[in-house]
Design a protein around this motif. Sequence first.
Motif: not given
Length: 261
Positions: A96-97, A85, A105, A88-89, A100
């Motif tokens: 980022c996907w 996470l 996610l 990705g940020k 995640w």
Amino acid sequence: MISHHWCQNLVRTISVTRYNAEVTESIRRMPVPPNGRPEWAKKIEELRETLGLSQAALAKTLNVSPMAPSRWERGINRPPSSVFLRLGKLIGHPLCWYFWQEAGLSKEDLIHCSDPAEVAQKIQVPGSVSSEEWVALPLFPPEATRFSLRSGGKDHMLARRDWCPHPEQTICWQYRGLGMKPLLADASIVAVDTATKDPAALDGKMVLATHPQHGPRVKWLLNTAEGGTLKPENPDVASYDLRSGDWDIVGRVIWWFRKHD
């Protein structure tokens, strides 16, 4: 005359230099998995190089051990969901996907109505400042037999707060089974609101229940004059009578999703 303070600094500098050399040598000698590096290991290396960071700098940014990035990039250790996470940020939209999704996610299932660029700015990592729009739900593995909010799950699933009537009392579990087909597919992630456990208040609702012998089960809870029944969606799967005892209602299933292959 050489001061005692100067000698101490010199010894400290030599010690640090020797330690760094030993760490570098140990990293160099780390074995690579026989089947080659997994895709996520290559992506982490690409992310680091794109950001122009050394492995040590990435470790400091993520607040992990100095050797962790090398182990990830070699495919020796897979990072936990919280690190994916943060990665990705760190890289931002649209790369980022990938990270995640590795954390669990799903772009398509969780935020298909949102603008990804906007979400990339708002998304929060477990352990960081809480978000008004997102919540990190404990994610329990398929083999879980007990669902304790205090112990939580090893991993977390990010979801919108407005999807959860009681966000602080909601958990996720990776469902396994065929009893709820075709409505609920095997390996789906179910979100369970644990605020209400009374069978009388859950009549006609899909619930997660556990039993010492049968383990966790997702079923429809139906109350009749004779008592409560846990009924599957699939007619080929058996129902369970709550009067048999030892059934523990974990809570009501409020939503679910499945990652597409």
